[in-house]
Scaffold this active site. Structure first.
Site, short mmCIF file in Angstrom:
data_model
loop_
_atom_site.label_atom_id
_atom_site.label_comp_id
_atom_site.label_asym_id
_atom_site.label_seq_id
_atom_site.Cartn_x
_atom_site.Cartn_y
_atom_site.Cartn_z
N ARG A 182 -21.26 17.99 3.09
CA ARG A 182 -21.37 16.53 3.00
C ARG A 182 -20.93 16.04 1.61
O ARG A 182 -19.90 15.41 1.44
CB ARG A 182 -22.83 16.10 3.31
N ASP A 183 -21.68 16.42 0.60
CA ASP A 183 -21.45 15.89 -0.74
C ASP A 183 -20.16 16.45 -1.35
O ASP A 183 -19.51 15.79 -2.17
CB ASP A 183 -22.65 16.26 -1.63
N HIS A 242 -31.49 17.19 -7.13
CA HIS A 242 -30.06 17.22 -6.75
C HIS A 242 -29.28 17.03 -8.05
O HIS A 242 -29.16 15.93 -8.57
CB HIS A 242 -29.79 16.07 -5.76
N HIS A 258 -26.08 17.64 -10.85
CA HIS A 258 -24.62 17.76 -11.01
C HIS A 258 -24.32 18.48 -12.33
O HIS A 258 -25.13 18.45 -13.26
CB HIS A 258 -23.97 16.38 -10.98
N CYS A 314 -17.51 13.47 -9.41
CA CYS A 314 -18.27 12.37 -9.97
C CYS A 314 -17.39 11.13 -9.86
O CYS A 314 -16.32 11.08 -10.46
CB CYS A 314 -18.61 12.65 -11.43
N ASN A 348 -21.43 18.70 -7.97
CA ASN A 348 -22.71 19.37 -7.74
C ASN A 348 -22.77 20.74 -8.41
O ASN A 348 -21.75 21.42 -8.54
CB ASN A 348 -22.92 19.57 -6.24
#
Ligand code: ZN
Length: 335
Positions: free
Chosen positions: A33-34, A225, A227, A258, A267
């Site tokens: 997803r991310d 979560h 990064h 980002c 991430n």
């Protein structure tokens, strides 16, 4: 010889760290997803399904598969329903999807996801940029989705973007994060995700935020979560562990980016997280070698560019190499 155990024994012999570590940590893989959503080239649905099924076989306990945002807003994830239908659900693995509003929740209902992660920004400026309204109004849009989920026994997680720093407002204060956590708790959502959306956090900030939030909301589960935009990802994980956080999101290969720093790292990489936790003797249940094979193989092929993860190139630190062959030096002449 298991050199991981040697490394762990060495660390233990040094007296360990000056805080208690949890016995185990639960990792949610968010790459499909991310990670995929920020890839410029379209990744085929079949490739996504292959990668998801491979990841589900690594022992990872939770996978975030896709997002039910408007298909025109994130074209890379417009195949959300096909991805959900195509992957082979592994018993014991929790499958989650991102849900931005009631419409997204209704689409997610048809796909039998175990978890809905609700999208919300902690800061007004980021919320206005992303959802066209400040945080409180954006939360009101989520309310019917929350009610639908609770009525259908879906497990709900409340995401809090920019809760560890906002690219528009700067450092997000504890009171603000506590207020958003309270909105979720009052609506029946007892699990929140603190997201360092723009990679602005540092270890002292992460530790302080997690410690105070856990004290203020002892019934609420916290996921971090993080990064790695500025190289502080693993340092921030260590700060989270020191604060007692046992749930972490990460992305295979370090996929993701980002939006405020084009081309920057996104991430934290799942391989780097599992590697760190393995060295610390914290159980994740995840097969690191399998993760590295998936990253170097199908993930690298699907995205078509080198990965951010250290394990795109290096092996785990406990893998020993044969020393180079002894070189025969020439004898000095005339002696
Ligand atoms: Zn992320």
């Amino acid at each position: 010889m298991t050199t991981l155990e040697t490394a762990q024994g060495y660390a233990a012999g040094m007296g360990g760290l000056p805080f208690d570590l949890p016995a185990s940590v639960r990792i949610q893989e968010v790459g499909p997803r991310d990670g995929f959503q920020l890839e410029p080239a379209v990744i085929g649905t079949a490739d996504k399904i292959n990668i998801i099924d491979a990841l589900a076989a690594t022992g990872i306990p939770a996978l975030q598969l896709t997002s039910f945002v408007r298909p025109d807003a994130v074209p890379q994830l417009s195949d959300a329903a096909d991805v959900m239908a195509g992957c082979t659900k592994v018993p014991g693995v929790e499958y989650s999807v991102l849900v931005p509003n009631l419409k997204g929740a209704q689409r997610a209902m048809e796909c039998d996801a175990d978890v809905w992660e609700l999208m919300l920004s902690s800061t007004d400026a980021h919320s206005i940029a992303n959802a066209n309204r400040p945080t409180e109004a954006a939360f009101e849009l989520l309310r019917p989705a929350i009610e639908l989920g609770l009525a259908n026994d879906v497990r709900l997680v409340g995401a809090m973007a920019t809760s560890l720093g906002c690219p528009f407002e700067g450092r997000t204060g504890f009171d603000r994060v506590a207020w958003v956590t309270g909105l979720y708790a009052d609506a029946g959502v007892g699990h929140v995700t603190l997201a360092d959306t723009a990679g602005l956090a540092d270890p002292a900030y992460v530790y302080d935020m997690c410690r105070r939030l856990a004290d203020a909301f002892p019934q609420t589960t916290i996921t971090l979560h993080l990064h790695n935009t500025r190289g502080l990802g693993m340092a921030n994980v260590l700060a989270g562990l020191a604060a007692g956080v046992t749930h972490y999101d990460s992305s295979i290969g370090g996929l993701g980016g980002c939006p405020y720093a084009p081309g920057a790292t996104g991430n934290i990489a799942t391989e780097e997280l599992v590697h760190l936790l393995s060295l610390l003797g914290v159980d994740t249940g995840v097969d690191l070698d399998a993760l590295i094979r998936i990253a170097r193989g199908p993930v690298r092929a699907a995205v078509g560019h080198p990965l951010e993860s250290s394990f795109g190139k290096a092996d785990p630190s406990w893998v020993l190499h044969d020393p180079p062959a002894q070189q025969v030096l020439p004898q000095p002449a005339g002696t």
